[in-house]
Scaffold this active site. Structure first.
Site, PDB file in Angstrom:
ATOM      1  N   LYS A 198       0.836  -1.357   0.170  1.00 58.70           N
ATOM      2  CA  LYS A 198      -0.019  -0.072  -0.031  1.00 58.70           C
ATOM      3  C   LYS A 198       0.872   1.363  -0.052  1.00 58.70           C
ATOM      4  CE  LYS A 198      -3.496  -2.516   2.823  1.00 58.70           C
ATOM      5  NZ  LYS A 198      -4.354  -2.440   3.953  1.00 58.70           N
ATOM      6  N   ARG A 229      -4.517  19.944  -0.504  1.00 54.01           N
ATOM      7  CA  ARG A 229      -5.351  19.365   0.506  1.00 54.01           C
ATOM      8  C   ARG A 229      -4.186  18.466   1.232  1.00 54.01           C
ATOM      9  NH1 ARG A 229     -10.559  16.579  -2.870  1.00 54.01           N
ATOM     10  NH2 ARG A 229     -11.479  18.601  -3.615  1.00 54.01           N
ATOM     11  N   LYS A 282       0.878 -18.698  12.582  1.00 55.54           N
ATOM     12  CA  LYS A 282      -0.401 -17.773  12.947  1.00 55.54           C
ATOM     13  C   LYS A 282      -1.563 -18.578  13.969  1.00 55.54           C
ATOM     14  CE  LYS A 282       1.526 -14.372  11.109  1.00 55.54           C
ATOM     15  NZ  LYS A 282       1.898 -13.018  11.975  1.00 55.54           N
ATOM     16  N   ARG A 319     -13.065  -4.431  13.172  1.00 56.21           N
ATOM     17  CA  ARG A 319     -13.488  -4.276  11.709  1.00 56.21           C
ATOM     18  C   ARG A 319     -14.589  -5.029  11.305  1.00 56.21           C
ATOM     19  NH1 ARG A 319      -8.893  -2.470   8.994  1.00 56.21           N
ATOM     20  NH2 ARG A 319     -10.358  -1.983   7.334  1.00 56.21           N
TER      21      ARG A 319
END
Length: 252
Positions: A58, A87, A130, A239
């Site tokens: 990203k 901006r 994990k 989320r």
């Protein structure tokens, strides 16, 4: 937050607008955007030529002359515009080219989808370590870099894996299927220039096209296209997560 397909779309649309141009002046309207030394950012950039724009996950990597790189993360709703108005957006760091993994958050990221390193074996081995749920595992960027909330919901639905499944309990054949669907969805989303759900625009101010392909995200309460069961929504680590309670199997 823009995910990998949206950031790649920004890279592709921004490149022809600024590649080869020379930075004449830098005005730092919103200092918090720049995570490195502000004076250095303002004083060193004028006169530098924009060579190209690379990307990892990203992050945008704006390559400049004199071996400098601006590392840019769009954060929640960052955008690039060629415009007279200014901006605030994202976060930037000015670093020496080639030091991205030593000096920025890129060093903590896993590999990208559709890259040579992102093999089925890589994902199988990565998930074995994990013990948390697969939704959080795919979102934390340490195994696979570039996926966010939208695309994780989509790949888990396509592979019929419940988002609360323990990552290291998912069968090997399912992980291989997950690998293939991650590659497929990311490629599809990049081809359609990303997903506009809230505010994403490319560098030309245009919306993405993948939102019309979303099967799960944003469809809570609607029938699953496969089984007809209504999609449900839960919170996973804060989320919003949409899934089919019938199709998606939980592995514990």
């Amino acid at each position: 937050m823009p995910e990998m397909p949206e950031v790649e779309t920004v890279r592709r649309t921004l490149t022809p607008l600024i590649k080869g141009k020379t930075i004449e002046k830098v005005i730092l309207w919103y200092p918090k955007i720049v995570a490195t030394d502000h004076d250095k950012f303002v004083n060193e950039l004028p006169g530098k030529k924009i060579i190209c724009i690379d990307r990892y996950a990203k992050y945008l990597l704006i390559r400049l002359s004199d071996n400098l790189t601006i590392v840019s993360h769009l954060r929640m709703e960052g955008k690039y515009h060629l415009t007279a108005s200014v901006r605030k957006f994202g976060r930037m760091q000015l670093i020496l080219t080639g030091t991205e993994r030593q000096t920025t958050g890129i060093g903590k990221l896993g590999v990208e989808p559709n890259s040579s390193k992102f093999t089925s074996e890589y994902l199988i081995n990565g998930l074995k370590r994990k013990k948390k749920n697969i939704k959080n595992t795919l979102l934390d960027q340490s195994v696979v870099a570039g996926l966010g909330n939208i695309y994780v919901d989509e790949v888990l639905w396509r592979t019929k894996i419940h988002p609360l499944s323990q990552a290291n309990k998912i069968p090997v054949e399912k992980v291989s299927e997950l690998h293939d669907q991650i590659n497929k969805i990311i490629a599809e989303a990049i081809k359609l220039q990303g997903t506009t759900v809230h505010s994403f625009l490319n560098a030309n101010g245009q919306v993405g096209g993948f939102q019309s392909k979303l099967q799960v995200y944003g469809h809570v309460g609607e029938p699953c296209p496969v089984c007809g069961t209504k999609f449900e929504k839960i919170k996973v680590n804060g989320r919003g997560t949409t899934f089919c309670p019938h199709c998606q199997v939980i592995y514990k």
